[in-house]
Design an enzyme around this catalytic site. Structure first.
Site, PDB file in Angstrom:
ATOM      1  N   GLU A   1       0.827  -1.211   0.000  1.00  0.00           N
ATOM      2  CA  GLU A   1       0.000   0.000   0.000  1.00  0.00           C
ATOM      3  C   GLU A   1       0.864   1.265   0.000  1.00  0.00           C
ATOM      4  OE1 GLU A   1      -3.135  -0.055  -0.550  1.00  0.00           O
ATOM      5  OE2 GLU A   1      -3.286  -2.239  -0.398  1.00  0.00           O
TER       6      GLU A   1
ATOM      7  N   ASP B   1       4.108  -4.493  -6.104  1.00  0.00           N
ATOM      8  CA  ASP B   1       4.721  -5.738  -5.613  1.00  0.00           C
ATOM      9  C   ASP B   1       6.240  -5.617  -5.627  1.00  0.00           C
ATOM     10  OD1 ASP B   1       2.191  -6.807  -5.404  1.00  0.00           O
ATOM     11  OD2 ASP B   1       2.345  -8.049  -7.203  1.00  0.00           O
TER      12      ASP B   1
END
Length: 540
Positions: free
Chosen positions: A191, A259
């Site tokens: 996040e 990621d």
């Protein structure tokens, strides 16, 4: 709306509808000079703004005197600042070209809405733990434009969300489903990377180009989608024509980048990056199951390719063992006992006692919490004593304070916490516990001193403001009590109550200086309110 009040115990907040909505620092704190500390929280309402809670002007022309007062306010009130809240004007550069100052204000708007509409778990112990993990990651991130704000929402779904201005919402369900601190941290790292890589800003700008909404309206729609997925999805779907089920639907490229950046963040911050792969495998095993608890699969859809790419990237890094931080075990136990619905506490106690393979720290702290809830204080203390080597841990310190206050040993708690404050003067767990213990032992003046020092650095702490108001009222100091109430209400975007508190303070605070400071504060509140309304108007 969320409201909290300390229990008879240390500061175990209970979500209730008080009368101030929930949020983060609306206005940046400026530390007062020694000359101004005595009026650190003094503010007054000018006659021309007394009816602000009845009429909502779109703008207020600030006179030269008011402008000077705003500068005065910056010097005198640690909980306030001289920032100007004007209606969002993104300009030709679009949202990706938004200034740092403007994005911070948009993020603060989101926090005001979150506190007004979400069941925020305003638990200082969990907040301190989340801040520690989150900021450890942020310290190794690139393109950080402002301080991040992490907060916990009482929601059993495995999910977390990010918004402009570095606001990261974490569900209690994430604590429940994560089996290691590395898994937990992997979601935060992902996040954080969405924020630093400007994915949210790009998403809002792209969608605003193809819709009838302004950028301000799109900001409001996305904020609503995160705070209330059902209403937000409907707004995005019908008004904007976007098919969205909750929050922001990032592109596959956005997810891959988050990621990649997140894995690097995990490793650089000292976590085991395999934690991200472990979380992916867990989510993959849930895929296809109709269960609202797995809402992260909607916001962050997974594929075998995405998992394989993460595994390949992690394989290139040196091997690392999983984190052994005891605080993660304590946090999981606290979530399980205090933020998960249970039909029977005794049944929960038996589960802690009889489930094989449980981490001893998790088991003993969980049992101590259950015994406390059952009012078996002696047994609760025994389980804490079994946690050898953790006497000064914040989770243990908090529960010991709860037990002392419930057992009418408040002075023992005060002495222990005063000692802890010397080595941890900026720790919210120590400060809130100590202030509450002082209130319980008729030491309101001592509580005020501790709280004012802390609020000078953390003006958005709602529990500290609530305690300051209570302590000031006990001292019959209506001037500062009403101002603390007003600041608390403003953090929740409850402007009617905020103005009412400041109007009452007008009749309680002595001296022209205080009146001038309050006058400047009312101007700021008006601007902040107009800022919120401009975003909401864009949705119509």
């Amino acid at each position: 709306m969320c409201y909290y009040e300390p229990r008879t115990s240390a500061f175990q907040p209970t979500a209730r509808h008080l009368s101030a909505p929930c949020e983060e620092p609306v206005l940046r704190a400026l530390k007062p000079t020694a000359a101004h500390r005595s009026v650190a929280l003094r503010i007054i309402c000018p006659p021309r703004l007394k009816k602000l809670n009845q009429a909502r002007p779109n703008s207020i022309k600030v006179s030269l005197k008011a402008a000077a007062l705003t500068a005065l306010l910056a010097l005198s009130a640690p909980a306030l600042s001289a920032e100007s809240y004007q209606a969002p004007d993104i300009g030709t550069a679009g949202i990706t070209g938004m200034t740092v100052q403007r994005e911070k204000q948009v993020g603060e708007y989101f926090m005001r809405m979150a506190r007004s509409h979400l069941a925020i778990a305003d638990d200082p112990v969990l907040n301190e733990y989340l801040d520690t993990v989150g900021n450890k990651l942020v310290a190794h991130a690139h393109n950080v434009r402002f301080p991040f704000k992490f907060f916990i929402v009482k929601n059993a779904a495995l999910n977390a969300s990010a918004f402009l201005g570095g606001k990261i919402q974490v569900n209690t369900g994430l604590f429940h489903y994560a089996d290691s601190e590395d898994e937990f941290a992997s979601v935060l790292a992902h996040e954080i990377s969405h924020v630093t890589q400007r994915h949210i800003a790009r998403y809002i700008e792209a969608q605003s180009r193809s819709s009838s909404l302004t950028v301000a309206g799109m900001i409001g729609a996305v904020a609503m989608a995160i705070i209330n997925p059902a209403l937000g999805a409907a707004a995005l779907s019908t008004t904007v024509g976007i098919s969205a089920q909750s929050g922001i639907n990032f592109t596959r490229e956005n997810e891959a980048e988050a990621d990649r950046i997140g894995i690097g963040l995990l490793y650089d911050a000292g976590f085991n990056p395999e934690g991200m792969c472990d979380m992916f495998r867990k989510l993959m095993s849930m895929q296809g199951k109709i269960n609202a608890a797995y809402s992260m699969l909607i916001d962050h859809p997974l594929s075998e390719v995405r998992l394989a790419e993460a595994q390949e990237r992690v394989a290139q890094l040196p091997k690392r063992h999983n984190s052994t931080n005891a605080d993660f075990s304590f946090a999981k136990a606290r979530i399980e006992v205090r933020y998960t619905e249970h039909r029977d506490l005794e049944e929960l106690r038996q589960r802690f006692l009889n489930t094989k393979g449980l981490n001893k720290l998790y088991r003993n702290y969980g049992l101590a919490l259950v015994c406390f809830e059952q009012k078996n204080y002696a047994q609760a203390r025994e389980y804490l004593q079994a946690l050898e080597g953790y006497r000064n841990n914040i989770f243990v310190l908090d529960l010991l304070t709860d037990i002392d206050l419930a057992s009418h040993n408040g002075l023992m708690a005060v002495n222990r916490l005063q000692e802890a404050l010397r080595s941890h003067p900026d720790n919210q767990v120590v400060v809130i516990n100590l202030a509450n213990a002082c209130l319980e032992t008729s030491q309101a003046a001592r509580a005020v001193k501790v709280l004012n020092t802390y609020l000078g650095r953390h003006p958005d702490n709602t529990l500290a403001l609530d305690l300051l108001a209570k302590a000031s009222f006990k001292l019959k100091d209506r001037c500062n009590a009403l101002q603390a109430q007003g600041q608390l209400s403003a953090l929740y975007a409850n402007y009617g109550r905020a103005v009412s508190s400041y109007n009452e303070a007008l009749n309680s605070c002595p001296g022209a200086y205080s009146r001038d400071v309050l006058q400047a504060r009312l101007v700021q509140l008006s601007e902040q309110r107009a800022f919120d309304e401009a975003i909401e108007k864009g949705l119509k």
